[in-house]
Design a protein around this motif. Structure first.
Motif, PDB file in Angstrom:
ATOM      1  N   LEU A  87       0.815  -1.211   0.000  1.00 56.83           N
ATOM      2  CA  LEU A  87       0.000   0.000   0.000  1.00 56.83           C
ATOM      3  C   LEU A  87       0.851   1.265   0.000  1.00 56.83           C
ATOM      4  N   LEU A  88       2.061   1.180   0.562  1.00 55.12           N
ATOM      5  CA  LEU A  88       2.932   2.352   0.661  1.00 55.12           C
ATOM      6  C   LEU A  88       3.546   2.729  -0.678  1.00 55.12           C
ATOM      7  N   ALA A  89       3.943   1.752  -1.465  1.00 54.32           N
ATOM      8  CA  ALA A  89       4.702   2.005  -2.694  1.00 54.32           C
ATOM      9  C   ALA A  89       4.030   3.001  -3.635  1.00 54.32           C
ATOM     10  N   PRO A  90       2.698   2.932  -3.856  1.00 55.38           N
ATOM     11  CA  PRO A  90       2.085   3.895  -4.786  1.00 55.38           C
ATOM     12  C   PRO A  90       1.972   5.314  -4.246  1.00 55.38           C
ATOM     13  N   CYS A  91       2.285   5.514  -2.954  1.00 55.03           N
ATOM     14  CA  CYS A  91       2.116   6.845  -2.369  1.00 55.03           C
ATOM     15  C   CYS A  91       3.122   7.851  -2.920  1.00 55.03           C
ATOM     16  N   ASP A  92       4.342   7.380  -3.272  1.00 56.47           N
ATOM     17  CA  ASP A  92       5.359   8.262  -3.848  1.00 56.47           C
ATOM     18  C   ASP A  92       6.460   7.397  -4.440  1.00 56.47           C
ATOM     19  N   PRO A  93       7.081   7.824  -5.549  1.00 51.83           N
ATOM     20  CA  PRO A  93       8.141   7.018  -6.158  1.00 51.83           C
ATOM     21  C   PRO A  93       9.309   6.719  -5.214  1.00 51.83           C
ATOM     22  N   LEU A 131       4.917  15.712   1.809  1.00 52.08           N
ATOM     23  CA  LEU A 131       4.285  16.483   2.885  1.00 52.08           C
ATOM     24  C   LEU A 131       3.083  17.260   2.367  1.00 52.08           C
ATOM     25  N   GLN A 132       2.155  16.499   1.816  1.00 49.53           N
ATOM     26  CA  GLN A 132       0.847  16.986   1.389  1.00 49.53           C
ATOM     27  C   GLN A 132      -0.210  16.173   2.125  1.00 49.53           C
ATOM     28  N   ALA A 133      -1.275  16.812   2.536  1.00 53.07           N
ATOM     29  CA  ALA A 133      -2.299  16.110   3.318  1.00 53.07           C
ATOM     30  C   ALA A 133      -2.811  14.849   2.633  1.00 53.07           C
ATOM     31  N   PRO A 134      -3.111  14.854   1.323  1.00 49.41           N
ATOM     32  CA  PRO A 134      -3.611  13.620   0.694  1.00 49.41           C
ATOM     33  C   PRO A 134      -2.591  12.478   0.718  1.00 49.41           C
ATOM     34  N   VAL A 135      -1.302  12.812   0.544  1.00 48.45           N
ATOM     35  CA  VAL A 135      -0.277  11.761   0.543  1.00 48.45           C
ATOM     36  C   VAL A 135      -0.092  11.209   1.946  1.00 48.45           C
ATOM     37  N   VAL A 174      -2.656  15.986  19.846  1.00 47.12           N
ATOM     38  CA  VAL A 174      -3.190  16.124  18.491  1.00 47.12           C
ATOM     39  C   VAL A 174      -2.083  16.533  17.529  1.00 47.12           C
ATOM     40  N   GLY A 175      -2.369  16.385  16.232  1.00 47.35           N
ATOM     41  CA  GLY A 175      -1.439  16.787  15.189  1.00 47.35           C
ATOM     42  C   GLY A 175      -2.190  17.124  13.922  1.00 47.35           C
ATOM     43  N   TRP A 176      -1.442  17.312  12.865  1.00 50.90           N
ATOM     44  CA  TRP A 176      -2.036  17.674  11.573  1.00 50.90           C
ATOM     45  C   TRP A 176      -3.026  16.607  11.124  1.00 50.90           C
ATOM     46  N   LEU A 177      -2.598  15.369  11.062  1.00 51.07           N
ATOM     47  CA  LEU A 177      -3.483  14.243  10.759  1.00 51.07           C
ATOM     48  C   LEU A 177      -3.456  13.283  11.944  1.00 51.07           C
ATOM     49  N   MET A 178      -4.586  12.636  12.198  1.00 53.42           N
ATOM     50  CA  MET A 178      -4.675  11.648  13.270  1.00 53.42           C
ATOM     51  C   MET A 178      -5.504  10.471  12.813  1.00 53.42           C
ATOM     52  N   PRO A 225      -6.274  21.149   4.922  1.00 53.27           N
ATOM     53  CA  PRO A 225      -5.771  20.608   3.654  1.00 53.27           C
ATOM     54  C   PRO A 225      -4.369  21.105   3.333  1.00 53.27           C
ATOM     55  N   GLU A 226      -3.974  22.293   3.824  1.00 53.78           N
ATOM     56  CA  GLU A 226      -2.621  22.790   3.599  1.00 53.78           C
ATOM     57  C   GLU A 226      -1.698  22.298   4.706  1.00 53.78           C
ATOM     58  N   ARG A 227      -0.399  22.473   4.498  1.00 52.39           N
ATOM     59  CA  ARG A 227       0.563  22.013   5.490  1.00 52.39           C
ATOM     60  C   ARG A 227       0.328  22.716   6.820  1.00 52.39           C
ATOM     61  N   PHE A 228       0.269  21.920   7.872  1.00 51.66           N
ATOM     62  CA  PHE A 228      -0.030  22.406   9.216  1.00 51.66           C
ATOM     63  C   PHE A 228       1.288  22.710   9.918  1.00 51.66           C
ATOM     64  N   THR A 229       1.450  23.961  10.403  1.00 54.84           N
ATOM     65  CA  THR A 229       2.725  24.362  10.983  1.00 54.84           C
ATOM     66  C   THR A 229       2.551  24.985  12.361  1.00 54.84           C
TER      67      THR A 229
END
Length: 251
Positions: free
Chosen positions: A39-45, A137-141, A180-184, A216-220
């Motif tokens: 499942l990880l491999a298609p997330c990024d080359p 470092l994009q929310a969908p990825v 908490v964090g950007w994604l959970m 949806p944007e990078r959480f900082t």
């Protein structure tokens, strides 16, 4: 939410999922690992191949990790015979994606540990800079990577965030599951989620749990609006009883 604060890209991010006291065989952990890598491999080359870590670059690149269940099970079975190892301590991998400098990522896995004190985990450190960092470092990825971990390992809790934000919102050392964090990710074992404010987005993960994406944007940590949103979400989740330390997996 777009401002000059959201343009700060110097924070250090990580993604991890955690679960406690689930004893599993080498074969069972290997099957989970194979599913995760698939499942990880298609997330990024940059995430399609992995190498064991070594003392030198040449040594590491000579030990490419075979990602099928049989090969991983062989590695785990060899760990069972290590001197000084006790039954139920689980199996581990520490890998690097073979990329240099800006595209480098690392991955740590502990699976099958029966301890109620040391958590099982799947921990991913993404690229730190450059094009690979911008892609990953994009929310969908990150959501896809977190989902892959959740589907494969069935953790209790997971997070993708910056270490700087964690330092602002949680005491050190912070127990997994308590901040908490950007994604959970919350497994259904932790209970239902309360209503959360916009722009927070939630997604089901099969019948296992729920992803929570704050923006949806990078959480900082350098963006006051992001920090305020995180504190609001933290208060709501805490009141709902969802920000608690991990509990042993049910037999």
């Amino acid at each position: 939410m777009t401002s000059r604060y959201s343009c700060r890209m110097d924070e250090s991010y990580y993604l991890g999922t955690y679960w406690l006291a689930r004893r599993e065989t080498a074969e069972a952990c290997a099957r989970r690992a194979e599913a995760f890598f698939r499942l990880l491999a298609p997330c990024d080359p940059s995430l399609s191949q992995w190498f064991e870590k070594g003392w030198t670059l040449e040594e590491a690149l000579a030990h490419r990790c075979e990602l099928d269940a049989a090969s991983i099970a062989t590695e785990f079975s060899q760990q069972e015979w290590e001197e000084g190892r006790f039954a139920g301590e689980g199996f581990s991998l520490r890998l690097w994606n073979g990329e240099l400098h800006e595209a480098a990522s690392s991955l740590s896995l502990r699976c099958g540990d029966a301890s109620v004190w040391v958590s099982n985990l799947c921990l991913f450190n993404p690229p730190a800079e450059g094009p690979a960092e911008e892609r990953v470092l994009q929310a969908p990825v990150l959501a896809r990577i977190l989902r892959a971990m959740a589907v494969a390992f069935e953790p209790e809790w997971g997070i993708a965030t910056s270490r700087e934000l964690r330092g602002m919102l949680a005491p050190e050392p912070a127990d997994a599951g308590t901040f908490v964090g950007w994604l959970m990710y919350f497994s259904h074992r932790r209970g239902p989620l309360p209503p959360l404010p916009p722009p927070v987005h939630t997604e089901p993960v099969e019948d296992k749990g729920t992803l929570v994406i704050l923006t949806p944007e990078r959480f900082t940590a350098s963006n006051p609006a992001h920090v305020a949103l995180a504190r609001d979400v933290s208060e709501r989740l805490a009141q709902a009883g969802l920000l608690t330390p991990l509990r042993p997996c049910e037999e």
